[in-house]
Design an enzyme around this catalytic site. Structure first.
Site, PDB file in Angstrom:
ATOM      1  N   ASP A  65     -10.073  -3.020  -5.670  1.00  0.00           N
ATOM      2  CA  ASP A  65      -9.190  -2.045  -5.029  1.00  0.00           C
ATOM      3  C   ASP A  65      -9.176  -0.787  -5.891  1.00  0.00           C
ATOM      4  O   ASP A  65      -8.780  -0.841  -7.066  1.00  0.00           O
ATOM      5  CB  ASP A  65      -7.782  -2.640  -4.910  1.00  0.00           C
ATOM      6  CG  ASP A  65      -6.780  -1.713  -4.252  1.00  0.00           C
ATOM      7  OD1 ASP A  65      -7.137  -0.564  -3.929  1.00  0.00           O
ATOM      8  OD2 ASP A  65      -5.628  -2.146  -4.079  1.00  0.00           O
ATOM      9  N   SER A 102       0.828  -1.203   0.000  1.00  0.00           N
ATOM     10  CA  SER A 102       0.000   0.000   0.000  1.00  0.00           C
ATOM     11  C   SER A 102       0.864   1.257   0.000  1.00  0.00           C
ATOM     12  O   SER A 102       1.709   1.434  -0.872  1.00  0.00           O
ATOM     13  CB  SER A 102      -0.964  -0.042   1.188  1.00  0.00           C
ATOM     14  OG  SER A 102      -1.952   0.948   1.088  1.00  0.00           O
ATOM     15  N   HIS A 155      -8.094  -4.546  -1.608  1.00  0.00           N
ATOM     16  CA  HIS A 155      -6.793  -3.951  -1.305  1.00  0.00           C
ATOM     17  C   HIS A 155      -6.053  -4.790  -0.266  1.00  0.00           C
ATOM     18  O   HIS A 155      -6.622  -5.208   0.742  1.00  0.00           O
ATOM     19  CB  HIS A 155      -7.018  -2.539  -0.751  1.00  0.00           C
ATOM     20  CG  HIS A 155      -5.770  -1.776  -0.487  1.00  0.00           C
ATOM     21  ND1 HIS A 155      -5.006  -1.219  -1.485  1.00  0.00           N
ATOM     22  CD2 HIS A 155      -5.142  -1.461   0.678  1.00  0.00           C
ATOM     23  CE1 HIS A 155      -3.969  -0.593  -0.958  1.00  0.00           C
ATOM     24  NE2 HIS A 155      -4.031  -0.726   0.354  1.00  0.00           N
TER      25      HIS A 155
END
Length: 299
Positions: A242, A148, A272
């Site tokens: 995502d 991320s 995600h």
């Protein structure tokens, strides 16, 4: 079915509310300022690994190594959390997997969070950590891994190190990378309703805090806008549920155009950060990462 059920549960639990609005992000940052969250590893990790902590400037940096044996490779792991959240249990669970199954030494910085930690301060320190690991252990045995926001920081550090010395790790592994903090890709509007975790308004605010005085599209902030030429081979994991999967798709297009090898994995219906989740596809992704680290150790 299990993966779809997990996505539905995340949606029902309102996990996306953390990034649902600028106000939600501001409230999160204010709470963290009053009562900082812990980034300490779980005690159970000490049963299977040697765990120590040093400081690089103001950054606590954890060193997690296999117990009773020499590491076969080393990993610089940079955690996600939108630049406003600390290391949490799924991050430590992934680290445990890398240490026990890949026999890797994992160096894990608990970097200063935004708004105190901005890109102009954070990327140079991450670059120094990466440079030091490569110098001490050799590029062939060093893997750079991030998820991320941590994947964005990892890529920015790799680009900066390339520009500084030309050095690179053996491979860069990016999990659901957040690479463009402008959050402006036209396809994101169609993806966002199906994303159980992230929403654009909160991401834009978190990105603003991390950017500090820099523009959101500055490559130091958003490495998608930097050059991919001369980087180590990339492995990328993303899911179609995502909102940030557009960053991974753009990375693939731009990296290939710049002549950089990309091992690309897009999982249909997954949210995600799915490689960190307890679902079959997550385990498959972790298996792939373990294999990549073992391969790095052989070079």
């Amino acid at each position: 079915m299990r993966s779809r059920a997990l996505s539905a549960a995340l949606m029902a639990a309102g996990r996306r509310k953390r990034f649902g609005s600028a106000e939600a992000v501001q409230a999160r940052v204010a709470r963290s300022a009053r009562r900082p969250a812990s980034h300490l590893p779980p005690r159970s990790l000490g049963k299977v690994a040697e765990v120590s902590r040093t400081f690089v400037g103001a950054w606590p940096v954890y060193d997690v190594s296999p117990r009773g044996t020499e590491p076969a490779a080393q990993v610089l792991y940079i955690h996600g959390g939108g630049y406003i959240n600390e290391l949490v249990r799924p991050h430590w669970s992934l680290i445990r997997t890398l240490v026990t199954r890949a026999q890797a030494r994992c160096v894990v910085p608990a970097y200063i969070l935004a708004p105190r930690g901005t890109a102009d301060r954070t990327v140079p320190v991450a670059t120094d950590l990466l440079s030091g690991l490569i110098a001490s252990g050799g590029a062939g045995g060093t893997v750079l891994l991030g998820d991320s926001a941590g994947a964005g920081l990892a890529l920015a550090a790799a680009q900066r190190l390339r520009d500084r010395t030309g050095a690179q790790p053996s491979r860069i592994v990016l999990i659901s990378p957040w690479l463009d903090l402008t959050v402006s890709h036209p396809d994101q509007a169609a993806i966002e309703p199906a994303d159980p975790m992230l929403a654009r308004p909160g991401l834009v605010e978190a990105g603003r805090l991390y950017a500090g005085t820099l523009a959101a599209d500055d490559p130091l902030v958003s490495p998608l806008h930097g050059s991919f030429a001369g980087l180590a081979p990339l492995t990328v994991f993303t899911g179609t549920r995502d909102v940030l999967t557009t960053d991974s798709r753009e990375l693939l297009r731009r990296a290939v155009a710049d002549g950089t090898d990309v091992d690309f994995h897009e999982a249909p219906g997954l949210p995600h950060g799915y490689p960190l989740l307890p679902v079959p596809e997550g385990r498959e992704a972790r298996d792939r990462i373990v294999d990549l680290i073992r391969t790095a150790a052989d070079h």
